[in-house]
Design an enzyme around this catalytic site. Sequence first.
Site, mmCIF file in Angstrom:
data_model
loop_
_atom_site.group_PDB
_atom_site.id
_atom_site.type_symbol
_atom_site.label_atom_id
_atom_site.label_comp_id
_atom_site.label_asym_id
_atom_site.label_seq_id
_atom_site.Cartn_x
_atom_site.Cartn_y
_atom_site.Cartn_z
ATOM 1 N N ILE A 202 -12.247 -0.783 -65.907
ATOM 2 C CA ILE A 202 -11.746 -2.032 -66.526
ATOM 3 C C ILE A 202 -12.913 -2.643 -67.306
ATOM 4 O O ILE A 202 -13.985 -2.848 -66.728
ATOM 5 C CB ILE A 202 -11.335 -3.079 -65.452
ATOM 6 C CG1 ILE A 202 -10.483 -2.455 -64.338
ATOM 7 C CG2 ILE A 202 -10.649 -4.278 -66.097
ATOM 8 C CD1 ILE A 202 -10.452 -3.299 -63.059
ATOM 9 N N HIS A 203 -12.719 -2.900 -68.581
ATOM 10 C CA HIS A 203 -13.793 -3.622 -69.288
ATOM 11 C C HIS A 203 -13.294 -4.399 -70.499
ATOM 12 O O HIS A 203 -14.007 -5.212 -71.059
ATOM 13 C CB HIS A 203 -14.881 -2.655 -69.752
ATOM 14 C CG HIS A 203 -14.535 -1.907 -71.009
ATOM 15 N ND1 HIS A 203 -13.704 -0.824 -71.023
ATOM 16 C CD2 HIS A 203 -14.895 -2.110 -72.301
ATOM 17 C CE1 HIS A 203 -13.576 -0.385 -72.253
ATOM 18 N NE2 HIS A 203 -14.274 -1.140 -73.052
ATOM 19 N N ARG A 204 -12.062 -4.153 -70.917
ATOM 20 C CA ARG A 204 -11.542 -4.737 -72.154
ATOM 21 C C ARG A 204 -11.610 -6.263 -72.088
ATOM 22 O O ARG A 204 -11.193 -6.853 -71.078
ATOM 23 C CB ARG A 204 -10.103 -4.249 -72.297
ATOM 24 C CG ARG A 204 -9.458 -4.367 -73.602
ATOM 25 C CD ARG A 204 -10.012 -3.570 -74.723
ATOM 26 N NE ARG A 204 -10.203 -2.165 -74.481
ATOM 27 C CZ ARG A 204 -11.003 -1.404 -75.234
ATOM 28 N NH1 ARG A 204 -11.671 -1.912 -76.241
ATOM 29 N NH2 ARG A 204 -11.136 -0.121 -74.987
#
Length: 349
Positions: A202-204
């Site tokens: 997860i990084h968006r």
Amino acid sequence: MKIITVIGARPQFIKAAAVSNKLRQNHEEILIHTGQHYDSNMSDIFFEELEIPKPNYNLKIGSGNHGYQTGNMLISLEEIYLKEKPDMVLVYGDTNSTLAGALVASKLLIPVSHVEAGLRSFNKNMPEEQNRILTDHLSKYLFVPSETAVNNLKAEGISEGVYNTGDVMFDAINLFKNKAETKSSILDLLNIDKKHYILSTIHRAENTNDINRLSNIIEALNSSDENIILPLHPRTKKFIKDYNLHLSDRIKIIDPVGYLDMIKLMNNSKKIVTDSGGIQKEAYFLEVPCITMRDETEWVETVNNGWNTLVGCDKEKIKNSILNFNPTTEPINVFGNGNAADIISEIIS
Ligand code: UD1
Ligand code: UDP
């Protein structure tokens, strides 16, 4: 020819690993690292493992708001372009480093080559979509990974200088897959068995900067009975702490890993749950079902061919897909033949 390549973020190191060596067979390449990513496990590890040449310049721009980050890149890149007088500037993907590299070149009338051109999510709220559109419109040579990208550009009036070369990330995974399988000991280190865990990233910005979206995602992962390995991007680590979110014992958070460990983790996972752009394709290349925690994707082929499902940040959809999403078709080859770097290098020559 003298070519300046501008890279700065994790996925760009991987793409450059596939292209740089080919380019250097016939041209002089000056490599500029903007320093957008700088932790050793977000940057150095890729140069070492993938044998990417040492950058000629590291601008050490670091983190900050978009204006700060992009603006400082513009100032530093202009100085170098004026000094080095390149014949061409090559940029990859859709980060702030991409846009800065292209914009400075364009203003100095240096031809821009854009690798991974033509991708669109049609969501202009994404910083990446803004970077992509602007970079494509500044570029003279647009190297696209798929027919979809050709059509996206056509719809915006760009057809000259567009080359469908296939995807350089397909080259990268083919180059490093065997090495990853033999060299990486990450499964032993984590004490996990092949196909008995879910891999998640997860990084968006749209997911991390919004407490509701990130809470939903974490709650969905928490409610799964599967063991989940979560190599955590520093952006997400910071927000999980800031929002005080609790993760279940079944979720194993690890630091970001190098590309070889990442391939090994992807290739042997039961399913991948991600909001990454690159990982959606890698899952497709490795034939691992992908659950994408976004509302739209640039990589529509992976969805249309049944190997990727879009679940947004909907708790129930994420949970159900982890349980039930199982592709029933063979993946079709839509991202070229794994020789994109050769083709790009030939066209540039
Ligand atoms: C950037 C790209 C995104 C790409 C991603 C790949 C933009 C606008 N976004 O997002 O398209 O998918 O890279 O990973 O260019 N940080 C560290 N150490 C690092 C790097 C970042 O701690 O080495 C932390 C900082 O708190 C920073 C945050 O991560 O503020 C975000 O980093 P940034 O490079 O701005 O954006 P990414 O989320 O990495
Ligand atoms: N990746 C990696 N280690 C990690 C997470 C990702 O090597 O801990 C690789 C991944 O396999 C892919 C690329 O980094 O090749 C994708 O980067 P990211 O998800 O950060 O960016 P995006 O592709 O979404 O722009």
